[in-house]
Scaffold this active site. Structure first.
Site, short mmCIF file in Angstrom:
data_model
loop_
_atom_site.label_atom_id
_atom_site.label_comp_id
_atom_site.label_asym_id
_atom_site.label_seq_id
_atom_site.Cartn_x
_atom_site.Cartn_y
_atom_site.Cartn_z
N LYS A 59 0.82 -1.21 0.00
CA LYS A 59 0.00 0.00 0.00
C LYS A 59 0.86 1.27 0.00
O LYS A 59 0.36 2.36 -0.27
CB LYS A 59 -0.97 -0.01 1.18
CG LYS A 59 -2.06 -1.07 0.97
CD LYS A 59 -3.17 -0.97 2.02
CE LYS A 59 -4.29 -1.95 1.71
NZ LYS A 59 -3.90 -3.37 1.95
C1 LIG Z 1 -4.55 -4.44 1.37
C2 LIG Z 1 -3.83 -5.73 1.37
C3 LIG Z 1 -4.18 -6.80 0.51
C4 LIG Z 1 -5.37 -6.74 -0.41
O1 LIG Z 1 -5.17 -5.84 -1.48
P1 LIG Z 1 -6.43 -5.32 -2.31
O2 LIG Z 1 -5.88 -4.29 -3.22
O3 LIG Z 1 -7.41 -4.77 -1.31
O4 LIG Z 1 -6.98 -6.51 -3.04
C5 LIG Z 1 -3.41 -7.95 0.53
N1 LIG Z 1 -2.37 -8.08 1.37
C6 LIG Z 1 -2.02 -7.08 2.23
C7 LIG Z 1 -0.88 -7.31 3.14
C8 LIG Z 1 -2.72 -5.89 2.26
O5 LIG Z 1 -2.36 -4.93 3.12
#
Ligand SMILES: *Cc1c(COP(=O)(O)O)cnc(C)c1O
Length: 435
Positions: A107
């Site tokens: 993220k």
């Molecule tokens: C947010 C997140 C996901 C999921 O990603 P999306 O874009 O919501 O599908 C998977 N793994 C981790 C560690 C995350 O923080």
């Protein structure tokens, strides 16, 4: 670049508007009206470019004149200042490590790019941008660290007392500068309700320029395309032609970005959407019926989503053609028991420690290979977070192998500070009005 709403194909807004609104008033999602093609010469020579160069090429193709070339280059160099290596684990299996940013999760790509785009679009002398975020853990850390030190912005993060992991709490509470953390004596839902009430409050809106920096913001989706191109470049350099990606999915933003990259001209043989038992999408691809459900708690808790918000974007990318989508996207679900087995198997077979989300993406590759023995593509599973963020999940002999990254050690040496509030809105409002 013009954007429409998935609920209104006739709407047109600029990139800047879409970034500050996050979501159209009709509660759809913003999508680019036109998806341009990257020139084939670039794709054919992509292995000659670095991650920031690839990012600039992709972003400028999409955004066109929205941000002038030199400004966009500087913005990308500042935002994407960490690596995304595709690490080879055996002959044709790679793990794409997306956790080398400040919050140790993918993220960071979205949050760092979004924060800088917002800051860029704020005119000199314009009112401070106030970002309000409720978090149950990971999103908050990425947003806090993403906005840390970004001019003209201030972030207020609300998190539920006792419900975030120690590393997550460090990421929320050790920043200082333009980041404030509030520990709420309540649940995540209470935090979210407080933020929602603040956005609806006339007095607060008159005094502050509020934004949500929401995870569905289009400026978070775009930078997530960069690492798909960059991975393809790394594999091409090693002589691989056919590539499949397995993406651990919750809100489907990450895989949505992969599919946007595909539509921009990235040659990908197959995408695998890997989920935990929150399996709305695998069920849909099996039955043709899209039925959301309340979410169930699992080990891979960042994927505990029963109604994936980005799914409408993916359907739009494929013009609602489910058959066309199914040619490119396969989807599998895995239970917590399977996740734990996956973690052990990656450790014993590939000598790698994967976080629970990452383990699900690995399991999906194994399943795909079993079902498609003729497909000899190189397979990349995305590692969305560093294993050290989920210490309680691992058997102790595997946990002992996890190396704590330098980012965490730095945070541990900093003083923690969070203000405390209870769940009443008046207290929160007073806190904000004090400034
Ligand atoms: C947010 C997140 C996901 C999921 O990603 P999306 O874009 O919501 O599908 C998977 N793994 C981790 C560690 C995350 O923080």
């Amino acid at each position: 670049m013009k954007l429409y709403s998935t609920n209104n194909k006739d709407l047109r807004v600029s990139f800047k508007e879409a970034v500050f609104n996050s979501m159209p008033q009709d509660k759809g999602l913003y999508m680019p009206v036109e998806i341009p093609q990257l020139d084939t010469e670039f794709i054919q020579n992509i292995e000659q470019y670095s991650l920031p160069e690839i990012a600039y090429k992709v972003a400028s193709t999409l955004l066109k004149e929205e941000i002038p070339a030199e400004d966009l280059k500087a913005l990308i160099n500042d935002a994407i200042n960490f690596d995304a290596p595709a690490v080879q684990l055996d002959g044709k299996t790679f793990v794409l490590e997306l956790f080398h940013g400040p919050s140790l999760a993918f993220k960071d790509f979205g949050a760092r790019f979004m924060s800088r785009v917002m800051s860029y679009f704020l005119k000199d002398g314009e009112q401070l941008l106030d970002v309000l975020v409720a978090t149950s853990g990971d999103t908050g850390g990425a947003v806090a660290l993403g906005f840390l030190g970004v001019p003209n912005t201030r972030v207020t993060i609300l998190y539920p007392e006792g419900k975030v992991s120690p590393i997550q709490e460090l990421q929320l509470t050790t920043n200082g500068e333009n980041i404030r953390a509030i520990e709420v004596k309540g649940t995540f839902d209470d935090c979210q309700a407080l933020v929602k009430q603040a956005f609806a409050d006339d007095e607060l809106n008159a005094k502050f320029r509020l934004t949500s920096a929401n995870s569905i913001n289009i400026s978070r989706l775009i930078p997530q395309t960069f690492y798909y191109f960059n991975t393809y470049a790394q594999l091409k350099k090693q002589g691989f032609k056919d590539v499949i990606f397995s993406v651990p999915s919750g809100n489907f933003g990450n895989i949505g970005a992969g599919l946007l990259a595909y539509k921009l001209g990235l040659p990908v043989k197959q995408f695998i959407a890997a989920t935990n038992v929150n399996d709305t999408v695998p069920r849909f691809l099996e039955s043709g019926i899209y039925e959301t459900r309340p979410s169930t708690q699992t080990y891979s808790n960042a994927m505990d989503v029963g109604a994936p918000s980005n799914w409408v974007r993916i359907m739009d990318l494929f013009d609602q053609d489910v058959e066309a989508l199914k040619k490119v996207v396969t989807s599998y679900r895995f239970t917590d028991d399977e996740t734990l087995e996956g973690i052990k198997e990656i450790d014993s077979k590939l000598h790698y420690v994967a976080c629970p989300h990452t383990a699900i993406a690995y399991l999906a590759i194994e399943k795909y290979r079993n079902e498609n023995p003729a497909d000899s593509s190189a397979a990349v599973f995305l590692s969305t977070a560093h294993a050290c963020k989920f210490p309680d999940i691992f058997p102790s002999e595997i946990a002992a192998k996890i190396e704590i990254p330098a980012q965490v050690k730095t945070l541990e040496s900093k003083p923690k500070h969070a203000d405390q509030l209870d769940v009443g809105f008046e207290g929160f409002k007073e806190y904000l009005l004090k400034g």
